[in-house]
Design an enzyme around this catalytic site. Sequence first.
Site, PDB file in Angstrom:
ATOM      1  N   LYS A   1       0.361  14.217   1.404  1.00 21.80           N
ATOM      2  CA  LYS A   1      -1.005  14.465   0.944  1.00 21.80           C
ATOM      3  C   LYS A   1      -1.254  15.947   0.685  1.00 21.80           C
ATOM      4  O   LYS A   1      -2.268  16.330   0.121  1.00 21.80           O
ATOM      5  CB  LYS A   1      -2.008  13.893   1.944  1.00 21.80           C
ATOM      6  CG  LYS A   1      -1.949  12.362   2.010  1.00 21.80           C
ATOM      7  CD  LYS A   1      -2.950  11.777   2.972  1.00 21.80           C
ATOM      8  CE  LYS A   1      -2.837  10.262   3.076  1.00 21.80           C
ATOM      9  NZ  LYS A   1      -3.281   9.556   1.868  1.00 21.80           N
TER      10      LYS A   1
ATOM     11  N   LYS B   1     -14.967   7.684  -3.426  1.00 22.16           N
ATOM     12  CA  LYS B   1     -16.188   7.905  -2.651  1.00 22.16           C
ATOM     13  C   LYS B   1     -16.817   9.259  -2.980  1.00 22.16           C
ATOM     14  O   LYS B   1     -18.036   9.374  -3.140  1.00 22.16           O
ATOM     15  CB  LYS B   1     -15.877   7.809  -1.156  1.00 22.16           C
ATOM     16  CG  LYS B   1     -15.482   6.411  -0.708  1.00 22.16           C
ATOM     17  CD  LYS B   1     -14.799   6.408   0.652  1.00 22.16           C
ATOM     18  CE  LYS B   1     -14.165   5.057   0.938  1.00 22.16           C
ATOM     19  NZ  LYS B   1     -13.233   5.083   2.079  1.00 22.16           N
TER      20      LYS B   1
ATOM     21  N   THR C   1      -8.907   6.017  -1.920  1.00 26.62           N
ATOM     22  CA  THR C   1     -10.289   5.590  -2.104  1.00 26.62           C
ATOM     23  C   THR C   1     -11.260   6.723  -1.761  1.00 26.62           C
ATOM     24  O   THR C   1     -12.410   6.683  -2.177  1.00 26.62           O
ATOM     25  CB  THR C   1     -10.621   4.360  -1.235  1.00 26.62           C
ATOM     26  OG1 THR C   1     -10.208   4.605   0.121  1.00 26.62           O
ATOM     27  CG2 THR C   1      -9.914   3.124  -1.762  1.00 26.62           C
TER      28      THR C   1
ATOM     29  N   HIS D   1       0.801  -1.227   0.000  1.00 24.61           N
ATOM     30  CA  HIS D   1       0.000   0.000   0.000  1.00 24.61           C
ATOM     31  C   HIS D   1       0.833   1.276   0.000  1.00 24.61           C
ATOM     32  O   HIS D   1       0.280   2.356   0.241  1.00 24.61           O
ATOM     33  CB  HIS D   1      -0.923   0.029   1.219  1.00 24.61           C
ATOM     34  CG  HIS D   1      -2.072  -0.925   1.158  1.00 24.61           C
ATOM     35  ND1 HIS D   1      -3.231  -0.644   0.466  1.00 24.61           N
ATOM     36  CD2 HIS D   1      -2.241  -2.162   1.689  1.00 24.61           C
ATOM     37  CE1 HIS D   1      -4.074  -1.659   0.591  1.00 24.61           C
ATOM     38  NE2 HIS D   1      -3.493  -2.602   1.323  1.00 24.61           N
TER      39      HIS D   1
ATOM     40  N   LYS E   1      -8.745  13.453   4.775  1.00 28.29           N
ATOM     41  CA  LYS E   1      -7.844  12.298   4.774  1.00 28.29           C
ATOM     42  C   LYS E   1      -6.834  12.481   5.895  1.00 28.29           C
ATOM     43  O   LYS E   1      -6.776  13.555   6.517  1.00 28.29           O
ATOM     44  CB  LYS E   1      -7.142  12.139   3.429  1.00 28.29           C
ATOM     45  CG  LYS E   1      -6.437  13.399   2.925  1.00 28.29           C
ATOM     46  CD  LYS E   1      -5.893  13.199   1.513  1.00 28.29           C
ATOM     47  CE  LYS E   1      -6.974  13.309   0.477  1.00 28.29           C
ATOM     48  NZ  LYS E   1      -7.305  12.056  -0.176  1.00 28.29           N
ATOM     49  N   ARG E   2      -6.068  11.440   6.144  1.00 24.70           N
ATOM     50  CA  ARG E   2      -5.017  11.528   7.162  1.00 24.70           C
ATOM     51  C   ARG E   2      -4.109  12.729   6.878  1.00 24.70           C
ATOM     52  O   ARG E   2      -3.762  13.002   5.732  1.00 24.70           O
ATOM     53  CB  ARG E   2      -4.197  10.231   7.137  1.00 24.70           C
ATOM     54  CG  ARG E   2      -3.078  10.129   8.121  1.00 24.70           C
ATOM     55  CD  ARG E   2      -2.605   8.683   8.204  1.00 24.70           C
ATOM     56  NE  ARG E   2      -2.359   8.100   6.886  1.00 24.70           N
ATOM     57  CZ  ARG E   2      -1.154   8.022   6.319  1.00 24.70           C
ATOM     58  NH1 ARG E   2      -0.091   8.506   6.952  1.00 24.70           N
ATOM     59  NH2 ARG E   2      -0.995   7.455   5.140  1.00 24.70           N
TER      60      ARG E   2
END
Length: 824
Positions: free
Chosen positions: A565, A671, A667, A368, A559-560
């Site tokens: 990110k 969504k 993901t 991952h 998100k985290r």
Amino acid sequence: MNKSRLPATTRRPARDLHGIARSLANHLTYTSGCLPSFATIRDWYEATAHAVRDRLIERRLSTIENYVEKDTKRVYYLSLEFLIGRMLVDSALNLDIEEPLREGLLELGIDMENVVESEPDAALGNGGLGRLAACFLDSMATLDLPGMGYGIRYEYGMFTQHIENGQQVEQPDNWLRYGNPWEFQRTERLYPVKFYGRLVEFPDADGQMSKHWIDSEIVMAMAYDMPVPGYGTDTVNNLRLWSAKASREFNLDSFNAGDYVGAVEEKNSTENLSKVLYPNDTSVMGRELRLRQQYFFVSASLQDILRRFSREHPDDWELLPEKVAIQLNDTHPAIAVAEMMHALMDTYHLKWDQAWKLTTKIFAYTNHTLMPEALETWPVEMFERVLPRHLDIIYQINANFLNDVNHRFPGDTDLLRRVSIVDEDNGRRVRMAYLAIVGSHTVNGVAALHSELLKTTLFADFNRIFPGRIINVTNGITPRRWLNQCNPGLSKLIASAIGDGFIKDLAQLEKLVPFAEDTEFRKAFMQVKRDSQARLSERIRVHQGITLNTAMLFDVQVKRIHEYKRQLLNVLHVITLYNRIRAGKTEGMTPRVVIFAGKAAPGYHMAKLIIRLILDVADMVNRDPAINGFLRVVFFPNYDVSSAERIFPASDLSEQISTAGTEASGTGNMKMALNGALTIGTLDGANIEIREEVGEENMFIFGLTTEQVAELRAKGYNPWQYYNSNPELKQALDMIAGGFFSVGEPDRYKTIYENLLWNGDHYLLLADYASYVATQEAVGALYRDQDEWARRVILNVARMGKFSSDRTIREYAQKIWGVQPVPR
């Protein structure tokens, strides 16, 4: 007579309104022990959960019967996380009893929404990894695949996030404080798990030298089962979670001597293994606890799997790979490779060659991450102390593997050094990803780009040694939770147009394409979106005191919190908009609310500093009267599955802006797109495949590609060049560095400024800034044309069929596991 079969007198619980209402009343009386007039919402939740559980367990027992009778191959999914969220509505919808359940509660004077809100989120995961595992279990059950999840029954989740004085504060997430009505404690499924001790060697009956693990400490693993129902099927699979129990309750000698703390010290220490998800690993004790957690659940799971196999197929070990497939979800359960060898040799007395042959036919490994620093490694010294037998096995696996590589690539000593399971160059560490690769028959990435990069960069040597072992299986999401449950308004609108078959076959969304040209459908679609935004806005008003206008563009990044990110890039854009508004440059500007959500790991200082900056910027923007309704900024605290279910349906713009080549898949992008948001993002992870499906014209792509990132770094990236050549970027960074958003502490964000300029801007925020800002302007321009925006959003939804986790699981079943559906 088959003793495992259900008795003939067993009756399926009623699914009609009358039967469910009777079941609710009975459970309120006999399970919760309450009179309706005195019952709290918590009592009604317990009664409702048990009423639904009755209807799950009958199907679960029949599913077990079916698997045993057909002697089917089964899949065991090992994951340190299962972020399953709330189960009440999900289970009721999958069982097709949600409507009579709601009506039954109403007849008894209870609003189901209040009952639903009283259910805590199961704190069994942190983010995308755990949520993916939960989606996969849903899809396995829906597709009638004989699958089972294994994990840890954490008493506390990672943490509950609170915001105090503008900063993240972590508090225990005690989700089990009132018990868990969905689980079944299996006291008969109790396995010993060994730690520490030492090895001794002596000859066995054949005169061969055998190694035995002695003087170890024992922790008992007790099973708790949670049923996992499929949609539109009678199949109900299982999630088995392990809880640590002390082998002795307390030390009676210490108790009698008056040492009451010491009497229970061993018990408390033992049960810490299943206490907290991801203990803080900034200390040696925290890291050791994490290693012990991983082995604890792996050992218990493999003991359970092999017990089941040996009971059904005694002494027929060659049959093991035909009946058992084990998927390792990331490196956390990679110790399972060594544990399988330990069990087959030391418990079932197989020889090394046979045990290794079986092991490599059973395991498959999902990677991952593309970042080497995120691949787990353990110091040899710690490993030897905690798991001496397994280090010995790993040494042997590694020696055999390197010997084989040396024969195939003679003289390439550098290759041997690079692929060794034991890293000799960085303080002697065990590389868990390498153990998983060597011990698995298949390794998969989770998006096309990610899998290709695994082959060409991170695992290039292994791709050369094991050609064809690394494949791609793109991630997916379950449409049951992420459309049918979380967005009932949109689900009903879609069903009114094309029927409800898309809930089980997401590819049917393609039938929506013509409706993108239907004016009335576009209006109805946008009204559903406005309703979702109104609900989210009300929650934000009540809990955070920020008033939003649903006519604004809802720009969402949830998100985290992590540097790769690039929440910071989003913040730089917010500051740029703020400066333009204050300068009066608002002509053609689209009003927007920028919503952030996510947790930072407790020991991750930079991520926590980014949260603090977001909050400081939000405070400045939201209080400045000169902004005049053009901009709002919200940080939504304690992001979890239930929060996501509220936020995704309200999103207009989905922020997927990681540096190209760093995000494995993502993901959240799937969504939000499924719920009617357009994506702004880099060509990273699954964004590439989403673009292929929805069309380049229906996404907002910006920034450097993976190849361009590599080229820029190779020739020497200089962030100062971008800083000095872009006045708006320079202004935003100077405001951060100069204390504009932290007047009482001017140097609060000096570290952020230094990381971006003096320390090299590792994730290339400054290089992508201008492209990002320009693309955001294109977003705003399109949003002003609401009719065209609606058309493109509908096309996005219509073309998301590929990203169902049902498709993903079918690919795993066909390419990796070799299992077939076993419907009842």
